[in-house]
Design a protein around this motif. Structure first.
Motif, mmCIF file in Angstrom:
data_model
loop_
_atom_site.group_PDB
_atom_site.id
_atom_site.type_symbol
_atom_site.label_atom_id
_atom_site.label_comp_id
_atom_site.label_asym_id
_atom_site.label_seq_id
_atom_site.Cartn_x
_atom_site.Cartn_y
_atom_site.Cartn_z
ATOM 1 N N GLY A 278 62.066 38.408 41.022
ATOM 2 C CA GLY A 278 63.471 39.437 40.949
ATOM 3 C C GLY A 278 63.300 40.509 42.266
ATOM 4 N N VAL A 279 64.224 41.447 41.749
ATOM 5 C CA VAL A 279 64.335 42.397 42.832
ATOM 6 C C VAL A 279 63.407 43.514 42.997
ATOM 7 C CG1 VAL A 279 65.855 44.172 43.810
ATOM 8 C CG2 VAL A 279 67.000 42.319 42.725
ATOM 9 N N ILE A 280 62.951 43.649 44.409
ATOM 10 C CA ILE A 280 61.903 44.456 44.583
ATOM 11 C C ILE A 280 62.083 45.530 45.510
ATOM 12 C CG2 ILE A 280 59.417 44.797 45.604
ATOM 13 C CD1 ILE A 280 59.014 42.132 44.892
ATOM 14 N N PRO A 281 62.428 46.654 45.248
ATOM 15 C CA PRO A 281 62.984 48.033 46.005
ATOM 16 C C PRO A 281 62.373 47.872 47.443
ATOM 17 C CG PRO A 281 62.259 48.715 43.872
ATOM 18 C CD PRO A 281 61.748 47.498 43.918
ATOM 19 N N GLU A 309 68.005 27.943 38.098
ATOM 20 C CA GLU A 309 66.670 27.481 38.371
ATOM 21 C C GLU A 309 66.342 26.411 37.299
ATOM 22 O OE1 GLU A 309 64.451 28.511 40.271
ATOM 23 O OE2 GLU A 309 64.942 30.463 40.982
ATOM 24 N N PRO A 310 65.646 25.312 37.882
ATOM 25 C CA PRO A 310 65.352 24.353 36.849
ATOM 26 C C PRO A 310 64.438 25.040 35.575
ATOM 27 C CG PRO A 310 64.867 23.718 39.261
ATOM 28 C CD PRO A 310 65.185 25.215 39.011
ATOM 29 N N GLY A 316 57.878 31.404 39.419
ATOM 30 C CA GLY A 316 57.764 32.754 39.292
ATOM 31 C C GLY A 316 56.399 33.267 38.762
ATOM 32 N N GLU A 317 55.865 32.586 37.848
ATOM 33 C CA GLU A 317 54.483 33.043 37.483
ATOM 34 C C GLU A 317 53.406 32.617 38.341
ATOM 35 O OE1 GLU A 317 54.142 31.704 32.889
ATOM 36 O OE2 GLU A 317 56.038 30.913 33.683
ATOM 37 N N VAL A 318 53.624 31.387 39.131
ATOM 38 C CA VAL A 318 52.664 30.843 40.159
ATOM 39 C C VAL A 318 52.444 32.088 41.215
ATOM 40 C CG1 VAL A 318 52.136 29.292 42.055
ATOM 41 C CG2 VAL A 318 52.903 28.532 39.735
ATOM 42 N N LEU A 319 53.828 32.528 41.528
ATOM 43 C CA LEU A 319 53.930 33.607 42.771
ATOM 44 C C LEU A 319 53.294 34.783 42.416
ATOM 45 C CD1 LEU A 319 57.807 32.555 43.976
ATOM 46 C CD2 LEU A 319 55.503 32.417 45.149
ATOM 47 N N GLY A 342 60.447 23.203 42.513
ATOM 48 C CA GLY A 342 60.507 24.478 42.975
ATOM 49 C C GLY A 342 59.995 24.571 44.383
ATOM 50 N N ALA A 343 60.530 25.652 45.002
ATOM 51 C CA ALA A 343 60.144 26.055 46.477
ATOM 52 C C ALA A 343 58.343 25.919 46.577
ATOM 53 C CB ALA A 343 60.893 27.280 47.038
ATOM 54 N N THR A 344 57.878 26.527 45.585
ATOM 55 C CA THR A 344 56.236 26.441 45.738
ATOM 56 C C THR A 344 55.855 25.098 45.976
ATOM 57 O OG1 THR A 344 56.189 26.454 43.389
ATOM 58 C CG2 THR A 344 55.794 28.603 44.670
ATOM 59 N N MET A 345 56.555 24.026 45.740
ATOM 60 C CA MET A 345 55.996 22.585 45.787
ATOM 61 C C MET A 345 56.685 22.019 47.207
ATOM 62 S SD MET A 345 54.259 20.379 44.729
ATOM 63 C CE MET A 345 53.775 19.859 42.853
#
Ligand code: SF4
Length: 377
Positions: A278-281, A309-310, A316-319, A342-345
């Protein structure tokens, strides 16, 4: 090979492991920020060599992985337009957007080119003055300076048909977001050495003090990682929380002043969305108003993006270090490096790809996936 083999010496690794085993008295959870470090850890089995009390949590420092789906979809949209030459590093071409990737755009007739430097893209723009040339500028503090330099050069040389699709992110606000998460288990950080070689270390003492976490600047070879872990564990056991530079052969406190000056000239800090988080300031950069004419989003006015997102992907949880890749139901079955959800793969720095490539896991047979990510039997 010099500067590689001496940082992979098994005898020295054993000595460092002995010192870590001797120091640790209770469980500690350390996060390695960078995806490059994650790959070293999994490839060499470092997490399995450490005592059970030391857990390594894999952080969000993979540039391809955190580039938001909306930006990927914008890239796909721009790359599909007639008259556009879309240039990118090769690792972005297989990153799935909503339903397709840049390879598919190329297969459908889009002019998508792999380059090895943003300056190559600038050269393409010089050679094709009647075409719009866009470079996909993603990544952390490491890739931002050459992209800033390229925009600077485009203006200096008067090349009007070049623009940058920017999705740059910054590490310190991500550390802050991780520490503020109610689910946070991280007690210390191995900071990314290459990021600090550009930015220096002065952004970290405030974080270490505010969240009472040791932050140890760490390199990328196996001995670098073990030395980072050793110094971190010693601080944790002593109840300390300081910034320590365990990568002095590359990192000076002030970083690289020329690169920092270029960043300050071309970019300005902005809020940025991180894929799966999500958005991080204040966690990103965009082109400053003085360079806005080189901003591809401004130039192409992409609207009507509907990102999806699929549903099966839990990157997201992995990241965020909340899930290990092999704990995702799709890992190694629906989702593999050949058929990434996902991009992590996809990314060579992604934690899911690292586990798939290097971890000895009993995997069920891979299955085909639909574009939405559901298995096709
Ligand atoms: S294994 Fe695939 S589906 Fe699961 S989190 Fe990783 S990238 Fe997403």
């Amino acid at each position: 090979m010099k500067y590689i083999e001496e940082f992979q010496d098994p005898a020295l690794a054993e000595r460092l492991l002995d010192e870590i085993r001797a120091a640790v008295t209770r469980p500690w959870a350390l996060m390695e920020v960078c995806g490059g470090q994650t790959h070293t850890i999994i490839r060499h089995g470092i997490d399995q060599l450490l005592p059970d009390e030391v857990e390594l949590i894999h952080g969000p420092g993979c540039p391809v992985c955190v580039t938001p789906l909306e930006v990927i979809d914008k890239a796909l949209e721009i790359a599909s337009r007639p008259g556009v030459i879309f240039c990118s590093f090769g690792d972005m071409l297989r990153v799935p957007g909503t339903g397709r990737d840049l390879f598919q755009v190329r297969g459908e007739g889009g002019d998508v080119r792999v380059v090895y430097s943003p300056l190559d893209a600038l050269r393409v723009a010089q050679q094709n003055p009647d075409r719009e040339v866009v470079f996909f500028g993603i990544g952390f503090e490491t890739t931002a300076p050459p992209n800033a330099m390229t925009v600077y050069q485009a203006r200096r040389l008067g090349i009007p048909n070049f623009s940058l699709l920017v999705s740059h992110v910054r590490v310190p606000p991500a550390i802050e977001a991780i520490m503020r998460s109610p689910n946070c288990r991280v007690q210390a950080f191995l900071a990314a050495g290459h990021v600090c070689s550009v930015m220096g270390t002065d952004e970290y003492p405030g974080l270490a003090e505010r969240y009472r976490v040791p932050i140890v600047v760490t390199g990328f070879e196996p001995l670098d990682i073990l030395e980072g872990v050793r110094r971190t564990v010693l601080q944790l056991e002593r109840g300390e929380h300081t910034v320590d530079n365990a990568y002095p052969r590359a990192v000076r406190p002030e970083g690289n002043p020329a690169a920092r000056a270029m960043l300050a000239d071309v970019f300005e800090v902005t809020d940025r969305a991180w894929r799966g988080i999500g958005v991080i300031p204040d966690s990103g950069w965009r082109l400053s108003s003085r360079y806005r004419e080189y901003d591809a989003e401004h130039r192409f006015q992409v609207t009507g993006i509907d990102t999806r997102e699929p549903a099966a992907c839990r990157s997201g949880e992995v990241l965020q270090g909340l899930l290990k890749p092999h704990e995702c139901e799709a890992f190694g079955t629906v989702c593999t490096p050949r058929t990434p959800l996902g991009a992590t793969m996809v990314s060579s720095e992604g934690a899911c790809a690292a586990y798939y490539l290097y971890r000895r896991l009993d995997l069920p047979a891979a299955v085909t996936r639909s574009p939405e990510g559901s298995p096709v039997v």
